[in-house]
Design an enzyme around this catalytic site. Sequence first.
Site, PDB file in Angstrom:
ATOM      1  N   TYR A  83      13.410  -6.149  16.204  1.00  0.00           N
ATOM      2  CA  TYR A  83      13.424  -6.012  14.735  1.00  0.00           C
ATOM      3  C   TYR A  83      14.640  -6.741  14.132  1.00  0.00           C
ATOM      4  O   TYR A  83      14.531  -7.460  13.135  1.00  0.00           O
ATOM      5  CB  TYR A  83      13.454  -4.513  14.410  1.00  0.00           C
ATOM      6  CG  TYR A  83      13.409  -4.136  12.955  1.00  0.00           C
ATOM      7  CD1 TYR A  83      12.202  -4.103  12.260  1.00  0.00           C
ATOM      8  CD2 TYR A  83      14.564  -3.765  12.267  1.00  0.00           C
ATOM      9  CE1 TYR A  83      12.157  -3.721  10.921  1.00  0.00           C
ATOM     10  CE2 TYR A  83      14.530  -3.378  10.944  1.00  0.00           C
ATOM     11  CZ  TYR A  83      13.326  -3.353  10.264  1.00  0.00           C
ATOM     12  OH  TYR A  83      13.285  -2.971   8.941  1.00  0.00           O
ATOM     13  N   VAL A  84      15.795  -6.567  14.774  1.00  0.00           N
ATOM     14  CA  VAL A  84      17.021  -7.190  14.266  1.00  0.00           C
ATOM     15  C   VAL A  84      16.933  -8.716  14.384  1.00  0.00           C
ATOM     16  O   VAL A  84      17.342  -9.444  13.475  1.00  0.00           O
ATOM     17  CB  VAL A  84      18.262  -6.632  14.995  1.00  0.00           C
ATOM     18  CG1 VAL A  84      19.508  -7.447  14.656  1.00  0.00           C
ATOM     19  CG2 VAL A  84      18.468  -5.163  14.631  1.00  0.00           C
TER      20      VAL A  84
ATOM     21  N   SER B 249       0.825  -1.217   0.000  1.00  0.00           N
ATOM     22  CA  SER B 249       0.000   0.000   0.000  1.00  0.00           C
ATOM     23  C   SER B 249       0.854   1.259   0.000  1.00  0.00           C
ATOM     24  O   SER B 249       0.381   2.338  -0.351  1.00  0.00           O
ATOM     25  CB  SER B 249      -0.909   0.004   1.234  1.00  0.00           C
ATOM     26  OG  SER B 249      -0.163  -0.323   2.395  1.00  0.00           O
TER      27      SER B 249
ATOM     28  N   LYS C  64      14.788  -9.799  11.507  1.00  0.00           N
ATOM     29  CA  LYS C  64      15.422  -9.630  10.191  1.00  0.00           C
ATOM     30  C   LYS C  64      16.596 -10.582  10.001  1.00  0.00           C
ATOM     31  O   LYS C  64      16.851 -11.064   8.890  1.00  0.00           O
ATOM     32  CB  LYS C  64      15.849  -8.173   9.995  1.00  0.00           C
ATOM     33  CG  LYS C  64      14.681  -7.174   9.921  1.00  0.00           C
ATOM     34  CD  LYS C  64      13.756  -7.484   8.753  1.00  0.00           C
ATOM     35  CE  LYS C  64      12.707  -6.396   8.536  1.00  0.00           C
ATOM     36  NZ  LYS C  64      11.764  -6.751   7.463  1.00  0.00           N
TER      37      LYS C  64
ATOM     38  N   ASN D  66       7.245  -8.487   2.102  1.00  0.00           N
ATOM     39  CA  ASN D  66       7.779  -7.147   2.360  1.00  0.00           C
ATOM     40  C   ASN D  66       7.207  -6.483   3.603  1.00  0.00           C
ATOM     41  O   ASN D  66       7.899  -5.695   4.253  1.00  0.00           O
ATOM     42  CB  ASN D  66       7.498  -6.268   1.127  1.00  0.00           C
ATOM     43  CG  ASN D  66       7.673  -4.793   1.435  1.00  0.00           C
ATOM     44  OD1 ASN D  66       8.795  -4.281   1.467  1.00  0.00           O
ATOM     45  ND2 ASN D  66       6.563  -4.090   1.697  1.00  0.00           N
TER      46      ASN D  66
HETATM   47  P1  NAP Z   1       6.284   1.313   5.590  1.00  0.00           P
HETATM   48  O1  NAP Z   1       6.396   2.485   4.687  1.00  0.00           O
HETATM   49  O2  NAP Z   1       6.076   1.528   7.055  1.00  0.00           O
HETATM   50  O3  NAP Z   1       5.147   0.317   5.006  1.00  0.00           O
HETATM   51  C1  NAP Z   1       4.843  -0.846   5.707  1.00  0.00           C
HETATM   52  C2  NAP Z   1       3.905  -1.718   4.917  1.00  0.00           C
HETATM   53  O4  NAP Z   1       3.627  -2.886   5.706  1.00  0.00           O
HETATM   54  C3  NAP Z   1       2.571  -1.058   4.620  1.00  0.00           C
HETATM   55  O5  NAP Z   1       2.091  -1.494   3.390  1.00  0.00           O
HETATM   56  C4  NAP Z   1       1.695  -1.562   5.763  1.00  0.00           C
HETATM   57  O6  NAP Z   1       0.304  -1.624   5.435  1.00  0.00           O
HETATM   58  C5  NAP Z   1       2.221  -2.965   5.953  1.00  0.00           C
HETATM   59  N1  NAP Z   1       1.959  -3.399   7.324  1.00  0.00           N
HETATM   60  C6  NAP Z   1       2.216  -2.734   8.477  1.00  0.00           C
HETATM   61  N2  NAP Z   1       1.738  -3.420   9.534  1.00  0.00           N
HETATM   62  C7  NAP Z   1       1.156  -4.537   9.035  1.00  0.00           C
HETATM   63  C8  NAP Z   1       0.477  -5.634   9.615  1.00  0.00           C
HETATM   64  N3  NAP Z   1       0.268  -5.735  10.928  1.00  0.00           N
HETATM   65  N4  NAP Z   1      -0.006  -6.579   8.796  1.00  0.00           N
HETATM   66  C9  NAP Z   1       0.171  -6.491   7.471  1.00  0.00           C
HETATM   67  N5  NAP Z   1       0.805  -5.494   6.854  1.00  0.00           N
HETATM   68  C10 NAP Z   1       1.301  -4.526   7.638  1.00  0.00           C
HETATM   69  O7  NAP Z   1       7.587   0.399   5.522  1.00  0.00           O
HETATM   70  P2  NAP Z   1       8.791   0.397   4.460  1.00  0.00           P
HETATM   71  O8  NAP Z   1       9.834   1.326   4.939  1.00  0.00           O
HETATM   72  O9  NAP Z   1       8.295   0.495   3.077  1.00  0.00           O
HETATM   73  O10 NAP Z   1       9.375  -1.078   4.743  1.00  0.00           O
HETATM   74  C11 NAP Z   1       9.012  -2.202   3.955  1.00  0.00           C
HETATM   75  C12 NAP Z   1       9.895  -3.370   4.372  1.00  0.00           C
HETATM   76  O11 NAP Z   1      11.269  -3.019   4.197  1.00  0.00           O
HETATM   77  C13 NAP Z   1       9.749  -3.771   5.840  1.00  0.00           C
HETATM   78  O12 NAP Z   1       9.851  -5.169   5.983  1.00  0.00           O
HETATM   79  C14 NAP Z   1      10.939  -3.098   6.494  1.00  0.00           C
HETATM   80  O13 NAP Z   1      11.327  -3.750   7.680  1.00  0.00           O
HETATM   81  C15 NAP Z   1      11.976  -3.229   5.401  1.00  0.00           C
HETATM   82  N6  NAP Z   1      13.066  -2.261   5.485  1.00  0.00           N
HETATM   83  C16 NAP Z   1      12.832  -0.924   5.409  1.00  0.00           C
HETATM   84  C17 NAP Z   1      13.905  -0.040   5.477  1.00  0.00           C
HETATM   85  C18 NAP Z   1      13.736   1.445   5.375  1.00  0.00           C
HETATM   86  O14 NAP Z   1      14.735   2.157   5.524  1.00  0.00           O
HETATM   87  N7  NAP Z   1      12.552   1.970   5.129  1.00  0.00           N
HETATM   88  C19 NAP Z   1      15.197  -0.533   5.637  1.00  0.00           C
HETATM   89  C20 NAP Z   1      15.394  -1.897   5.707  1.00  0.00           C
HETATM   90  C21 NAP Z   1      14.322  -2.756   5.624  1.00  0.00           C
HETATM   91  P3  NAP Z   1      -0.687  -0.374   5.812  1.00  0.00           P
HETATM   92  O15 NAP Z   1      -0.323   0.739   4.858  1.00  0.00           O
HETATM   93  O16 NAP Z   1      -2.056  -0.886   5.588  1.00  0.00           O
HETATM   94  O17 NAP Z   1      -0.383  -0.009   7.222  1.00  0.00           O
END
Ligand code: NAP
Length: 245
Positions: free
Chosen positions: A152-153, A10, A156, A87
């Site tokens: 979280y770590v 989303s 992951k 993801n």
């Molecule tokens: P984000 O912008 O916070 O988006 C999170 C997504 O996960 C949204 O689509 C959200 O849906 C969904 N989500 C949250 N809670 C959920 C739940 N309880 N059940 C099902 N879906 C859920 O995160 P992002 O930064 O894009 O991160 C995406 C992935 O990359 C994650 O696994 C994160 O750990 C990893 N990551 C991110 C970074 C970074 O710097 N951003 C770095 C390393 C790894 P809704 O919109 O409906 O809430």
Amino acid sequence: MRKALVTGSSRGIGKAIALELASRGYSLAIHYASSREAAEAVAAEAREKGAPQAVVLGADLSSPQAAAQLVSEANAALGGLEVLVNNAGITRDTLLIRMKDEDWDAVIQTNLSAIFHATREAVKIMMRAKWGRIVNISSVVGILGNPGQANYVAAKAGLIGFTKSVAKEYATRGITVNAVAPGFIESDMTAKLPESVVAEYLKQIPAGRLGKPEEVAKAVAFLVSDDAAYVNGQTLCVDGGMTPH
Ligand code: NAP
């Protein structure tokens, strides 16, 4: 054309992955937890970019068993499922001594146990088709560690071990399982961080900037393609040069 489920598409990195796959002609299941309208908008954009089909599915993956149901719904709605991108993820950051049981449980369930349930279901479908691609979105902190993120770590890092094991189990079945470990990427997740924390992180990034969701999406698109048939069990860091191997 191939059909893909991207969890948490989303917004953020998941949205960029879904749109990248759409532009390459994949049919898509767009998944959300609470942002239904945003997910509908991503599906519309995916169709504009070239996805033959884009369906929207909601599931709260803090109840990990819901992930198996989500995979079977995506398979039914799209008429098959060749690609799963795990993801969706959350953070509940705090120092260990302040971490509540529910902060630990929520992150482990959403970021690790849900991936077990989704992957087990997807592998059953992919084994029948004798072809499949699974990409798990981990993080560089799963390799490096990070204070304030023990939950979280742990999830992951667990995901990286899970990826290696499942990759070995199904390597002869035409199924690959890889992880992508993003560094610090511009998204809602990192927008929550105080400026001083971001400034500290920037000092550790050789590229001198945060990454973009689209840069993670390109790596995922490669791993799910035919071109990556002999890449299996790997963790690809997309981090501006931050993580030594
Ligand atoms: P984000 O912008 O916070 O988006 C999170 C997504 O996960 C949204 O689509 C959200 O849906 C969904 N989500 C949250 N809670 C959920 C739940 N309880 N059940 C099902 N879906 C859920 O995160 P992002 O930064 O894009 O991160 C995406 C992935 O990359 C994650 O696994 C994160 O750990 C990893 N990551 C991110 C970074 C970074 O710097 N951003 C770095 C390393 C790894 P809704 O919109 O409906 O809430």
